[in-house]
Design a protein around this motif. Structure first.
Motif, mmCIF file in Angstrom:
data_model
loop_
_atom_site.group_PDB
_atom_site.id
_atom_site.type_symbol
_atom_site.label_atom_id
_atom_site.label_comp_id
_atom_site.label_asym_id
_atom_site.label_seq_id
_atom_site.Cartn_x
_atom_site.Cartn_y
_atom_site.Cartn_z
ATOM 1 N N PHE A 49 30.885 48.700 40.487
ATOM 2 C CA PHE A 49 31.414 48.308 41.797
ATOM 3 C C PHE A 49 30.308 48.147 42.837
ATOM 4 C CE2 PHE A 49 35.334 49.969 39.953
ATOM 5 C CZ PHE A 49 36.213 48.960 40.297
ATOM 6 N N GLU A 50 29.386 49.104 42.892
ATOM 7 C CA GLU A 50 28.323 49.042 43.890
ATOM 8 C C GLU A 50 27.446 47.809 43.708
ATOM 9 O OE1 GLU A 50 26.294 52.784 43.522
ATOM 10 O OE2 GLU A 50 27.872 53.868 44.601
ATOM 11 N N THR A 51 27.046 47.540 42.471
ATOM 12 C CA THR A 51 26.169 46.397 42.237
ATOM 13 C C THR A 51 26.915 45.078 42.338
ATOM 14 O OG1 THR A 51 26.414 46.537 39.832
ATOM 15 C CG2 THR A 51 24.544 47.709 40.825
ATOM 16 N N ALA A 52 28.203 45.075 41.979
ATOM 17 C CA ALA A 52 28.985 43.843 42.110
ATOM 18 C C ALA A 52 29.110 43.454 43.584
ATOM 19 C CB ALA A 52 30.359 44.006 41.472
ATOM 20 N N LEU A 75 27.070 40.108 44.115
ATOM 21 C CA LEU A 75 27.995 38.979 43.986
ATOM 22 C C LEU A 75 28.678 38.630 45.307
ATOM 23 C CD1 LEU A 75 29.710 40.006 40.608
ATOM 24 C CD2 LEU A 75 27.754 38.483 40.935
ATOM 25 N N PRO A 76 27.920 38.593 46.409
ATOM 26 C CA PRO A 76 28.574 38.270 47.689
ATOM 27 C C PRO A 76 29.113 36.839 47.660
ATOM 28 C CG PRO A 76 26.208 38.147 47.939
ATOM 29 C CD PRO A 76 26.474 38.696 46.552
ATOM 30 N N GLY A 77 30.286 36.675 48.202
ATOM 31 C CA GLY A 77 30.882 35.342 48.267
ATOM 32 C C GLY A 77 31.583 34.910 46.997
ATOM 33 N N MET A 78 31.510 35.715 45.942
ATOM 34 C CA MET A 78 32.173 35.336 44.689
ATOM 35 C C MET A 78 33.681 35.509 44.788
ATOM 36 S SD MET A 78 30.062 34.256 42.289
ATOM 37 C CE MET A 78 31.049 34.474 40.846
ATOM 38 N N PHE A 79 34.121 36.376 45.684
ATOM 39 C CA PHE A 79 35.543 36.652 45.807
ATOM 40 C C PHE A 79 35.982 36.485 47.257
ATOM 41 C CE2 PHE A 79 33.810 39.202 42.341
ATOM 42 C CZ PHE A 79 34.539 38.676 41.284
ATOM 43 N N PRO A 80 36.029 35.232 47.729
ATOM 44 C CA PRO A 80 36.449 35.003 49.115
ATOM 45 C C PRO A 80 37.920 35.376 49.300
ATOM 46 C CG PRO A 80 36.249 32.927 47.932
ATOM 47 C CD PRO A 80 35.779 33.998 47.005
ATOM 48 N N ARG A 130 37.982 44.339 41.561
ATOM 49 C CA ARG A 130 38.861 45.213 40.755
ATOM 50 C C ARG A 130 39.353 44.474 39.508
ATOM 51 N NH1 ARG A 130 39.502 50.454 39.761
ATOM 52 N NH2 ARG A 130 41.350 50.644 38.506
ATOM 53 N N GLU A 131 39.771 43.219 39.657
ATOM 54 C CA GLU A 131 40.207 42.432 38.499
ATOM 55 C C GLU A 131 39.046 42.204 37.530
ATOM 56 O OE1 GLU A 131 42.238 38.775 39.319
ATOM 57 O OE2 GLU A 131 43.733 39.752 40.574
ATOM 58 N N GLU A 186 38.571 45.394 35.589
ATOM 59 C CA GLU A 186 39.596 45.539 34.549
ATOM 60 C C GLU A 186 39.313 44.619 33.365
ATOM 61 O OE1 GLU A 186 43.373 45.119 36.544
ATOM 62 O OE2 GLU A 186 43.023 46.945 37.723
ATOM 63 N N LEU A 187 38.824 43.417 33.639
ATOM 64 C CA LEU A 187 38.429 42.513 32.553
ATOM 65 C C LEU A 187 37.276 43.128 31.771
ATOM 66 C CD1 LEU A 187 38.601 39.800 31.057
ATOM 67 C CD2 LEU A 187 37.054 38.860 32.803
ATOM 68 N N TRP A 188 36.303 43.682 32.481
ATOM 69 C CA TRP A 188 35.169 44.331 31.832
ATOM 70 C C TRP A 188 35.635 45.490 30.940
ATOM 71 C CZ3 TRP A 188 32.441 49.075 33.503
ATOM 72 C CH2 TRP A 188 31.232 49.256 32.835
ATOM 73 N N LEU A 189 36.563 46.316 31.444
ATOM 74 C CA LEU A 189 37.089 47.428 30.646
ATOM 75 C C LEU A 189 37.794 46.920 29.385
ATOM 76 C CD1 LEU A 189 38.551 49.872 33.328
ATOM 77 C CD2 LEU A 189 36.402 50.073 32.067
ATOM 78 N N ASP A 190 38.590 45.860 29.525
ATOM 79 C CA ASP A 190 39.264 45.272 28.358
ATOM 80 C C ASP A 190 38.254 44.791 27.323
ATOM 81 O OD1 ASP A 190 41.744 45.748 29.510
ATOM 82 O OD2 ASP A 190 42.026 43.676 30.191
ATOM 83 N N CYS A 191 37.199 44.140 27.791
ATOM 84 C CA CYS A 191 36.164 43.637 26.880
ATOM 85 C C CYS A 191 35.422 44.802 26.222
ATOM 86 C CB CYS A 191 35.195 42.720 27.623
ATOM 87 S SG CYS A 191 35.965 41.176 28.176
ATOM 88 N N CYS A 192 35.115 45.835 27.001
ATOM 89 C CA CYS A 192 34.457 47.023 26.439
ATOM 90 C C CYS A 192 35.333 47.653 25.365
ATOM 91 C CB CYS A 192 34.166 48.053 27.533
ATOM 92 S SG CYS A 192 32.820 47.607 28.644
#
Length: 154
Positions: free
Chosen positions: A25-28, A32-37, A110-111, A114-120
């Protein structure tokens, strides 16, 4: 430049996972600024360099270096764990791009988490069931037991 880390044989895996989740979360948010407008979404395929730089910072937690002779027994196990982490991250990016193209985009961090957790979960489940991983894990556990056997005073 990343700081070299020593492998710690007494790793608390729950703490490691919690640390990685927190860093996600911290690094995202930082990388990733602007990736989730608030409205619409950014297409991940248009930001692959930015995404890959971010993932490299997450993956760096799993890099192993500076093993001493006593720790060499952990190397195969750690490398397999690192490989699974990298595969899960790559799968997450593939799924993120696919969802964007299928008009079902990731709308927030957050989504994405959750995608990352599913892939892991998918990658780790398959990897941990493999004979190679089971052998590496067995060797790792035997080395841990040997370490503690030698460390406990008689």
């Amino acid at each position: 430049m990343t700081k070299e880390k020593k492998f710690e044989p007494n790793t608390n895996w729950y703490e490691l996972w919690m640390k990685q989740s927190k860093e996600f979360f911290e690094t995202a948010e930082k990388n990733l600024p602007g990736m989730f407008p608030k409205e619409g979404f950014a297409k991940p395929e248009e930001h692959l360099k930015q995404i890959n730089d971010w993932l490299d910072s997450l993956k760096s937690q799993w890099r192993l270096s500076q093993l001493n002779d006593q720790q060499k027994a952990f190397e195969t196990y750690w490398q397999m764990t690192t490989k699974m982490c990298n595969e899960a991250s790559d799968k997450m990016v593939e799924q993120w791009i696919k969802r964007s193209r299928d008009n079902h985009p990731i709308k927030n961090i957050r989504e994405l988490y959750e995608l990352w957790l599913d892939c892991c979960q998918e990658i780790y489940k398959k990897g941990m069931a493999s004979k190679d991983f089971q052998q590496a894990y067995g060797d790792y556990m035997n080395a841990v037991l040997q370490f503690w056997k030698s460390a406990i005073p008689k």
